[in-house]
Design an enzyme around this catalytic site. Structure first.
Site, PDB file in Angstrom:
ATOM      1  N   CYS A 184       7.640   4.298   6.022  1.00 19.87           N
ATOM      2  CA  CYS A 184       6.791   4.016   4.853  1.00 19.87           C
ATOM      3  C   CYS A 184       7.605   3.698   3.609  1.00 19.87           C
ATOM      4  O   CYS A 184       7.041   3.363   2.583  1.00 19.87           O
ATOM      5  CB  CYS A 184       5.893   5.204   4.595  1.00 19.87           C
ATOM      6  SG  CYS A 184       6.780   6.757   4.527  1.00 19.87           S
ATOM      7  N   CYS A 226      -1.265   8.472   7.518  1.00 20.56           N
ATOM      8  CA  CYS A 226      -2.576   8.073   7.019  1.00 20.56           C
ATOM      9  C   CYS A 226      -3.459   7.615   8.194  1.00 20.56           C
ATOM     10  O   CYS A 226      -2.985   6.947   9.116  1.00 20.56           O
ATOM     11  CB  CYS A 226      -2.434   6.915   6.050  1.00 20.56           C
ATOM     12  SG  CYS A 226      -1.587   7.324   4.529  1.00 20.56           S
ATOM     13  N   CYS A 233       0.839  -1.199   0.000  1.00 15.31           N
ATOM     14  CA  CYS A 233       0.000   0.000   0.000  1.00 15.31           C
ATOM     15  C   CYS A 233       0.879   1.255   0.000  1.00 15.31           C
ATOM     16  O   CYS A 233       0.670   2.171  -0.799  1.00 15.31           O
ATOM     17  CB  CYS A 233      -0.921  -0.037   1.233  1.00 15.31           C
ATOM     18  SG  CYS A 233      -2.170   1.259   1.280  1.00 15.31           S
ATOM     19  N   CYS A 234       1.894   1.297   0.867  1.00 19.25           N
ATOM     20  CA  CYS A 234       2.805   2.461   0.909  1.00 19.25           C
ATOM     21  C   CYS A 234       3.573   2.593  -0.405  1.00 19.25           C
ATOM     22  O   CYS A 234       3.819   3.709  -0.870  1.00 19.25           O
ATOM     23  CB  CYS A 234       3.803   2.329   2.057  1.00 19.25           C
ATOM     24  SG  CYS A 234       3.195   2.844   3.670  1.00 19.25           S
TER      25      CYS A 234
HETATM   26 FE1  SF4 Z   1      -1.414   2.709   2.976  1.00 15.47          FE
HETATM   27 FE2  SF4 Z   1      -1.004   5.115   4.071  1.00 15.47          FE
HETATM   28 FE3  SF4 Z   1      -1.117   2.973   5.636  1.00 15.47          FE
HETATM   29 FE4  SF4 Z   1       0.986   3.326   3.951  1.00 15.47          FE
HETATM   30  S1  SF4 Z   1       0.475   4.612   5.715  1.00 15.47           S
HETATM   31  S2  SF4 Z   1      -0.170   1.408   4.374  1.00 15.47           S
HETATM   32  S3  SF4 Z   1      -0.053   4.338   2.241  1.00 15.47           S
HETATM   33  S4  SF4 Z   1      -2.818   3.772   4.374  1.00 15.47           S
END
Ligand code: SF4
Length: 236
Positions: A232, A206, A123-124
């Protein structure tokens, strides 16, 4: 500010960054940013998570109208977007908002919902690392708000260093600052800060991956809490 005449040879840039890191270790944050803006001109930008606008404020003193790059992952708290909007409205900076290739809905459709719970690294990578990589492509140097006291993983952050992953100069003008230094600068200059910082959050990322701090935790302990993940991938 025009584009400074700076080499595009990455070996020379790396040597320049490492030398500057040594030379500027004891310089003030403003002096570090004055060096960066004079050296790189409009191929320099500040990145901001909109936790606070301290580095953006410092950079705008060194170079009014400086580019401030914000990564809108689609998962931010409303307060973070509000801080971005306020910075854009009141500060002498040029806010540039980067977005991932996919919206959250598109990502959910392809990978299933809540990928952040199942594979936060992926996701990151899609929502942070790749958009920043693409968004920084036109810059030679970028500044961050990293501080050595934030966590053990950031304890050796140089004030100027070489970002091998992006092959750019990475400037961390407040690397030597403490939270007290940040608080004093915010108070002295009336700098915008994210309201969540006075609502129990030590660090703001996030929403799905950020929680309030518990007593005695370091500032970043509320990020990816309960997981081995601490960064991240933007600063690895
Ligand atoms: Fe996804 Fe943001 Fe969590 Fe990273 S920090 S896993 S981009 S929701």
């Amino acid at each position: 500010m025009t584009t400074a005449h700076i080499t595009s040879d990455t070996d020379e840039l790396k040597a320049l960054a490492e030398q500057a890191g040594r030379d500027l270790e004891d310089a003030s944050a403003l002096e570090i940013l004055q060096w960066a803006t004079e050296t790189f001109g409009n191929t320099f930008c500040v990145t901001s998570s909109m936790e606070d606008a301290v580095v953006a404020h410092l950079a705008s003193r060194a170079m009014p109208g400086v580019d401030v790059v914000f990564l809108d992952t689609g998962y931010h708290f409303e307060e973070t977007i509000g801080t971005r909007d306020a910075v854009e409205a009141v500060m002498d900076v040029n806010v540039i908002t980067l977005t991932p290739r996919q919206t959250v809905a598109e990502q959910d459709a392809e990978f299933g919902p809540k990928l952040h719970d199942r594979d936060p690294d992926l996701c990151c990578a899609m929502r942070k690392v790749r958009p920043l990589q693409e968004g920084l492509a036109g810059y030679t140097a970028w500044a961050t708000g990293l501080r050595r006291d934030e966590s053990p993983t950031r304890a050796n952050t140089p004030v100027v260093g070489w970002d091998e992953k992006r092959r750019k100069v990475k400037v961390s003008p407040i690397a030597r600052w403490t939270q007290d230094d940040v608080d004093a600068y915010v108070a002295e200059h009336g700098v915008l800060t994210n309201p969540l910082l006075t609502d129990g959050y030590g660090s703001v990322g996030c929403a799905p991956c950020t929680r309030r701090l518990l007593e005695g935790e370091d500032a970043r302990a509320g990020r990816w809490a309960g997981r081995a993940k601490t960064e991240c991938g933007l600063h690895g």
